[in-house]
Design a protein around this motif. Structure first.
Motif, PDB file in Angstrom:
ATOM      1  N   THR A 244       0.862  -1.184   0.000  1.00 51.39           N
ATOM      2  CA  THR A 244       0.000   0.000   0.000  1.00 51.39           C
ATOM      3  C   THR A 244       0.893   1.227   0.000  1.00 51.39           C
ATOM      4  O   THR A 244       1.850   1.306   0.770  1.00 51.39           O
TER       5      THR A 244
ATOM      6  N   ASP B 128       1.399   5.659  -0.741  1.00 53.23           N
ATOM      7  CA  ASP B 128       0.885   7.018  -0.847  1.00 53.23           C
ATOM      8  C   ASP B 128       1.215   7.552  -2.250  1.00 53.23           C
ATOM      9  O   ASP B 128       2.388   7.725  -2.592  1.00 53.23           O
TER      10      ASP B 128
ATOM     11  N   ASP C  95      -9.957  -2.533  -4.242  1.00 51.49           N
ATOM     12  CA  ASP C  95      -8.689  -2.150  -3.616  1.00 51.49           C
ATOM     13  C   ASP C  95      -7.522  -3.013  -4.080  1.00 51.49           C
ATOM     14  O   ASP C  95      -6.420  -2.508  -4.311  1.00 51.49           O
TER      15      ASP C  95
ATOM     16  N   LYS D 115      -7.752   6.056  -3.239  1.00 52.83           N
ATOM     17  CA  LYS D 115      -8.735   6.594  -2.306  1.00 52.83           C
ATOM     18  C   LYS D 115      -8.077   7.549  -1.317  1.00 52.83           C
ATOM     19  O   LYS D 115      -6.905   7.385  -0.958  1.00 52.83           O
TER      20      LYS D 115
ATOM     21  N   GLN E  65      -7.311   8.592   2.192  1.00 54.01           N
ATOM     22  CA  GLN E  65      -7.263   7.867   3.463  1.00 54.01           C
ATOM     23  C   GLN E  65      -6.359   8.601   4.447  1.00 54.01           C
ATOM     24  O   GLN E  65      -5.451   9.351   4.047  1.00 54.01           O
ATOM     25  N   PRO E  66      -6.567   8.376   5.746  1.00 55.84           N
ATOM     26  CA  PRO E  66      -5.631   8.940   6.739  1.00 55.84           C
ATOM     27  C   PRO E  66      -4.281   8.253   6.619  1.00 55.84           C
ATOM     28  O   PRO E  66      -4.208   7.030   6.550  1.00 55.84           O
ATOM     29  N   TRP E  67      -3.219   9.056   6.608  1.00 56.72           N
ATOM     30  CA  TRP E  67      -1.888   8.512   6.356  1.00 56.72           C
ATOM     31  C   TRP E  67      -0.871   9.326   7.153  1.00 56.72           C
ATOM     32  O   TRP E  67      -1.003  10.548   7.278  1.00 56.72           O
TER      33      TRP E  67
ATOM     34  N   PRO F 196      -4.873  13.442   5.462  1.00 56.96           N
ATOM     35  CA  PRO F 196      -5.554  12.730   4.359  1.00 56.96           C
ATOM     36  C   PRO F 196      -4.638  12.708   3.133  1.00 56.96           C
ATOM     37  O   PRO F 196      -4.134  13.753   2.698  1.00 56.96           O
TER      38      PRO F 196
ATOM     39  N   GLN G 297      -3.790  10.533  -0.820  1.00 56.00           N
ATOM     40  CA  GLN G 297      -4.265   9.630  -1.877  1.00 56.00           C
ATOM     41  C   GLN G 297      -3.458   8.328  -1.776  1.00 56.00           C
ATOM     42  O   GLN G 297      -2.232   8.338  -1.923  1.00 56.00           O
ATOM     43  N   VAL G 298      -4.157   7.233  -1.532  1.00 50.17           N
ATOM     44  CA  VAL G 298      -3.490   5.954  -1.250  1.00 50.17           C
ATOM     45  C   VAL G 298      -4.046   4.877  -2.177  1.00 50.17           C
ATOM     46  O   VAL G 298      -5.250   4.876  -2.503  1.00 50.17           O
ATOM     47  N   THR G 299      -3.184   3.968  -2.595  1.00 52.55           N
ATOM     48  CA  THR G 299      -3.622   2.827  -3.405  1.00 52.55           C
ATOM     49  C   THR G 299      -2.871   1.576  -2.968  1.00 52.55           C
ATOM     50  O   THR G 299      -1.856   1.652  -2.259  1.00 52.55           O
TER      51      THR G 299
END
Length: 481
Positions: A282, A284, A408, A428, A430-432, A440, A442-444
């Motif tokens: 996963t 960022d 996902d 999506k 997501q908190p990172w 927040p 953008q994560v995949t």
């Protein structure tokens, strides 16, 4: 070559792929009597790889279409005949049964076909042309045929003697099957769409009771027979008739053929031949998404398809350059690993005919604008159903973009003949943890499946980590390339 052979030329089903043995005729673009020219597309066929348009290699007037739409035909079988000299008047094509051979030399099995073929109750029920290489074909429904005249010097075919009159009244066509001259049951009468419907539903027209005029089977007759068969499968013998009506029409059966059949066979072979390993990461991709937005405004990329998949493809190509052993295939016959010095990048595409994987040839040598252009052409062609078999041959590694469906991640199956496939999941917010703070981003998720016979865990992990690193910090596209 005789004068008849020179005049009536046959166009055979070609091998439009690599060793394909059959193809299904999807659509005819011409009809008997139409004028055709060299290079004109006459039909569209579907092979195990793709839908392909077939051009005819000579000029003339269409004399005969040998097969209906929806028919699967072996490679090398004539599918259309063309009169290349229509101004010469009437003549019999070489395939005419009367001129094929003396009656004494014909096999006995062909005689009922000839007699049956003389019952011309519907268009297309004339005498069927025989062949010395294949078993006699039944007349093909729905295709207009010109009645071949006897060749010069050949005896005229004898009409079968009428069956002796029976004392009882003859049954009506609607209540019993028609008989040919030999006293055997003739081919059931049905129009081409009805015949195709019966084929799709798995209904034998011999078992259908006709209700149309002159004993012709209608669509309603076929549907009634299909409902009866389905009810018999799902309903106990002792069940009342009311239950039969209640369960009818709750299932659909679609023949598995063409692209979908080939895909199923390939996936089963791959899954049970190559030992699959799948790893996940996963990442960022906020910076990558910002770069995509910037590139869309770049004049050098104006009019091209610029999206996250483009940068994922470029990231994978960079990772392959840093880890070239991932770009290989397993040769089972010779017990060798074949390393490729080129990358034909496959992109999995879902189409109405099934999953196909066309590839971008020599993707490793393309600039970003060239890669964007090739990717756009590939997707557009696939959606139009015009991808050629050549475009799906020779792939070395594949990307499947499951993120467009909101997914996902997954465990993709390797395309046969390749060593790895990369799944690109949905991007999506997501908190990172970014620079020590939760923000927040953008994560995949990326998933890489690889063939463990030739790709060990270290190599597979390095490739996946490199792809993730490029997407996290896309400036590596310049420093690592």
């Amino acid at each position: 070559m005789t004068a008849v052979e020179q005049r009536f030329r046959e166009f055979k089903m070609p091998d439009v792929g690599e060793g394909l043995t059959e193809a299904e005729i999807l659509k005819w673009f011409v009809a008997p009597g139409d004028t055709v020219t060299d290079g004109q597309v006459v039909c569209e066929v579907e092979t195990a790889k793709a839908a392909v348009e077939l051009p005819i290699p000579f000029d003339g007037v269409v004399h005969e279409l040998r097969f209906d739409e929806g028919t699967t035909v072996d490679v090398g079988t004539p599918i259309i005949s063309v009169d290349t000299n229509p101004g010469a008047g009437e003549a019999a094509p070489q395939a005419a049964p009367a001129a094929e051979a003396p009656a004494a030399e014909k096999p006995a099995a062909a005689e009922p076909e000839e007699k049956e073929g003389r019952q011309a109750n519907l268009v297309g029920y004339g005498a069927a042309p025989a062949s010395t290489k294949r078993r006699p074909r039944k007349p093909l429904p729905g295709l207009q045929r010109s009645a071949p005249a006897p060749s010069a010097g050949a005896p005229a075919p004898q009409e079968p003697a009428p069956a002796p009159a029976r004392p009882e009244a003859a049954p009506s066509p609607a209540s019993s099957p028609a008989l040919n001259g030999s006293g055997r049951t003739a081919r059931p009468l049905a129009k081409p769409p009805v015949r195709k419907l019966a084929k799709d539903l798995g209904i034998d027209l011999e078992t259908v009771t006709p209700s149309g005029a002159d004993g012709i089977i209608t669509r309603e007759d076929v549907h009634a027979a299909a409902e009866a068969v389905q009810a018999a499968r799902e309903t106990p013998v002792a069940a009342p008739s009311a239950a039969v009506t209640a369960v009818a029409g709750r299932e659909r059966r679609v023949p598995v053929k063409g692209v979908r059949k080939a895909t199923a066979q390939a996936m089963v072979h791959s899954a049970f031949t190559a030992p699959h390993v799948t790893e996940f990461v996963t990442v960022d991709v906020t910076r990558t998404m910002k770069l995509v937005a910037d590139l869309k405004q770049d004049p050098e990329l104006a009019g091209l398809r610029v999206n996250p998949l483009l940068l994922v493809a470029k990231a994978l190509l960079v990772a392959i350059r840093r880890n070239p052993d991932i770009n290989a295939t397993w040769d089972e016959d010779n017990q060798e690993i074949v390393y490729k010095d080129y990358v034909n990048l496959g992109i999995a595409a879902a189409t109405p005919r099934g999953l196909i994987v066309p590839n971008i040839k020599d993707a490793h040598a393309k600039t970003l604008p060239e890669l964007a252009s090739a990717l756009g052409e590939l997707v557009t062609t696939a959606r139009e159903g015009k991808t050629t078999p050549a475009a799906m041959s020779g792939g070395t590694i594949t990307i499947t973009n499951v993120g467009v469906f909101g997914i996902d991640a997954g465990t993709p199956i390797i395309n046969p003949g390749e060593s790895a496939i990369l799944a690109f999941g949905a991007v999506k917010l997501q908190p990172w943890v970014h620079k020590g703070e939760v923000k927040p981003r953008q994560v995949t998720t990326l998933a890489l499946s690889f063939d463990h016979r030739l790709v060990d865990g270290e190599l597979g992990s390095k490739v996946l980590a490199d792809v993730a690193a490029v997407l996290e910090r896309p400036k590596r596209l310049m420093t690592w390339a």
